[in-house]
Motif scaffolding. Structure first.
Motif, PDB file in Angstrom:
ATOM      1  N   PHE A 140      12.877 -12.444 -12.139  1.00  0.00           N
ATOM      2  CA  PHE A 140      14.280 -12.771 -12.436  1.00  0.00           C
ATOM      3  C   PHE A 140      14.247 -14.155 -13.053  1.00  0.00           C
ATOM      4  CE2 PHE A 140      14.629  -9.839  -8.797  1.00  0.00           C
ATOM      5  CZ  PHE A 140      15.487  -8.896  -9.328  1.00  0.00           C
ATOM      6  N   ASN A 174      11.494 -16.651 -12.058  1.00  0.00           N
ATOM      7  CA  ASN A 174      11.084 -16.384 -10.672  1.00  0.00           C
ATOM      8  C   ASN A 174      10.330 -15.049 -10.595  1.00  0.00           C
ATOM      9  OD1 ASN A 174      10.881 -16.314  -7.914  1.00  0.00           O
ATOM     10  ND2 ASN A 174      13.051 -15.836  -7.546  1.00  0.00           N
ATOM     11  N   VAL A 208       9.033 -12.312  -8.768  1.00  0.00           N
ATOM     12  CA  VAL A 208       9.298 -11.786  -7.432  1.00  0.00           C
ATOM     13  C   VAL A 208       8.248 -10.754  -7.031  1.00  0.00           C
ATOM     14  CG1 VAL A 208      10.964 -10.390  -6.157  1.00  0.00           C
ATOM     15  CG2 VAL A 208      11.771 -12.250  -7.573  1.00  0.00           C
ATOM     16  N   SER A 217       9.632  -9.000   5.376  1.00  0.00           N
ATOM     17  CA  SER A 217      10.578 -10.048   5.705  1.00  0.00           C
ATOM     18  C   SER A 217      11.618 -10.159   4.594  1.00  0.00           C
ATOM     19  CB  SER A 217       9.831 -11.364   5.891  1.00  0.00           C
ATOM     20  OG  SER A 217       8.880 -11.482   4.869  1.00  0.00           O
ATOM     21  N   SER A 218      12.641 -10.940   4.864  1.00  0.00           N
ATOM     22  CA  SER A 218      13.717 -11.121   3.892  1.00  0.00           C
ATOM     23  C   SER A 218      13.160 -11.717   2.595  1.00  0.00           C
ATOM     24  CB  SER A 218      14.770 -12.042   4.517  1.00  0.00           C
ATOM     25  OG  SER A 218      15.872 -12.101   3.686  1.00  0.00           O
ATOM     26  N   GLY A 219      13.575 -11.167   1.477  1.00  0.00           N
ATOM     27  CA  GLY A 219      13.135 -11.698   0.184  1.00  0.00           C
ATOM     28  C   GLY A 219      11.763 -11.223  -0.252  1.00  0.00           C
ATOM     29  N   SER A 220      11.171 -10.255   0.473  1.00  0.00           N
ATOM     30  CA  SER A 220       9.817  -9.811   0.108  1.00  0.00           C
ATOM     31  C   SER A 220       9.818  -8.843  -1.068  1.00  0.00           C
ATOM     32  CB  SER A 220       9.116  -9.189   1.316  1.00  0.00           C
ATOM     33  OG  SER A 220       9.893  -8.148   1.858  1.00  0.00           O
ATOM     34  N   GLY A 221      10.999  -8.381  -1.492  1.00  0.00           N
ATOM     35  CA  GLY A 221      11.073  -7.525  -2.686  1.00  0.00           C
ATOM     36  C   GLY A 221      11.362  -6.062  -2.398  1.00  0.00           C
ATOM     37  N   LYS A 222      11.742  -5.751  -1.171  1.00  0.00           N
ATOM     38  CA  LYS A 222      11.957  -4.346  -0.780  1.00  0.00           C
ATOM     39  C   LYS A 222      13.084  -3.696  -1.590  1.00  0.00           C
ATOM     40  CE  LYS A 222      12.947  -5.444   3.528  1.00  0.00           C
ATOM     41  NZ  LYS A 222      12.976  -6.916   3.407  1.00  0.00           N
ATOM     42  N   THR A 223      14.245  -4.370  -1.615  1.00  0.00           N
ATOM     43  CA  THR A 223      15.384  -3.822  -2.353  1.00  0.00           C
ATOM     44  C   THR A 223      15.069  -3.726  -3.844  1.00  0.00           C
ATOM     45  OG1 THR A 223      16.946  -4.655  -0.731  1.00  0.00           O
ATOM     46  CG2 THR A 223      17.826  -4.239  -2.927  1.00  0.00           C
ATOM     47  N   THR A 224      14.356  -4.710  -4.346  1.00  0.00           N
ATOM     48  CA  THR A 224      13.980  -4.706  -5.767  1.00  0.00           C
ATOM     49  C   THR A 224      13.150  -3.460  -6.091  1.00  0.00           C
ATOM     50  OG1 THR A 224      14.029  -7.111  -5.753  1.00  0.00           O
ATOM     51  CG2 THR A 224      12.822  -6.082  -7.551  1.00  0.00           C
TER      52      THR A 224
END
Ligand SMILES: Nc1ncnc2c1ncn2[C@@H]1O[C@H](COP(=O)(O)OP(=O)(O)OP(=O)(O)O)[C@@H](O)[C@H]1O
Length: 256
Positions: free
Chosen positions: A15, A18, A20, A39-46
């Motif tokens: 992004f 950044n 990711v 963990s949060s921000g590890s890229g799962k949703t991406t």
């Protein structure tokens, strides 16, 4: 493994400047239930959003059922991919039946076929069609609304279903009940590929036939729950498992 269902080949996602996801490769077999834990921000949703075309990879290739995602018509693709999220976004002015029937209606199914499918789906998610079909979303509990979200995602019988932390906002007991439901639904439908994102290790180990542990856009381990527990591959996975043990120790402590 069964025939290939979803494959990432050296996928990268940035992004702006950044980075990711630096370089992600994995294969999910047709009919598998895979959980993605991290963990949060590890890229799962991406990762999920790149599968249903909401985000485009910056580099690399994604194959869905042997076809390159970039060559597929996205509208058509999304009809083949159910999506369940935490904020399920039921339309408040539509009944539960209408909410579940939204996409079938867009596809010009006959009213009879829609009613029959909605009834079948309500039964599948253990909501009595007689008492729930004509209610409005505000007349349902959070857990019941999530059941409707699952039913809606399955409406057109898609081969793939993506779940993004769908039960994150529910209390522990309702969450456990819905986890059991989703597992039962996957087992009963047999041929569907489920990808389920969570940051809850218990949920990931309970639901996944295989668990993909992600950290900072990379896969730390992708294996069966038994393999992960018996042989954590990295320090991160060990620490993650350690949090469960720490919790158990806390529960077991004497209370003054
Ligand atoms: N549209 C976007 N624009 C800019 N950065 C983004 C965008 N979407 C995600 N990111 C960044 O990408 C990284 C991965 O985000 P992602 O939502 O995939 O993480 P996640 O593992 O699903 O986290 P969580 O469990 O908190 O939802 C984060 O650092 C996030 O800030």
């Amino acid at each position: 493994m069964a025939k290939t269902s979803i494959q990432f080949k050296h996928v990268q996602k940035s992004f702006g400047d950044n980075l990711v996801i630096p370089d992600l490769s994995f294969t999910v077999g047709a009919g598998e239930f895979v959980t993605i834990l991290g963990s949060s921000g590890s890229g799962k949703t991406t990762v999920l959003k790149m599968i249903n075309g909401l985000l485009e990879p910056s580099a690399g290739e994604i194959l869905i059922g042997k076809k390159t995602l970039a060559d597929q018509d996205l509208v058509n693709l999304r009809r083949h991919i159910g999506y369940v999220v935490q904020q399920i976004g039921l339309f408040p002015h539509m009944t539960i039946a209408e909410n579940i029937g939204v996409v079938p209606k867009m596809l010009n199914w006959t009213p009879e076929r829609i009613v029959s499918r909605v009834t079948e789906l309500l039964k599948l998610v253990q909501l009595n069609p007689t008492s729930f079909a004509d209610r409005y979303p505000s007349q349902l509990s959070g857990g019941q609304q999530q059941r409707v979200g699952v039913a809606r995602a399955l409406a057109t019988n898609p081969p793939y279903v993506l779940f993004d932390e769908p039960f994150g906002a529910l209390d522990a007991l309702t969450r456990l009940e819905l986890q059991r439901e989703v597992k039962r639904i996957h087992d009963s439908l047999g041929d569907k590929t489920f990808l389920f994102v969570t940051h809850d290790i218990n949920e990931a180990l309970f639901l996944g036939q295989r668990v993909m542990v992600m950290h900072a856009g990379r896969i730390e381990q992708f294996a069966t729950p038994q393999e992960i527990v018996a042989h954590p591959a990295t320090t991160f996975v060990k620490e993650l498992l350690g949090t469960v043990r720490q919790n158990q120790e806390l529960w077991g402590r004497d209370h003054d």
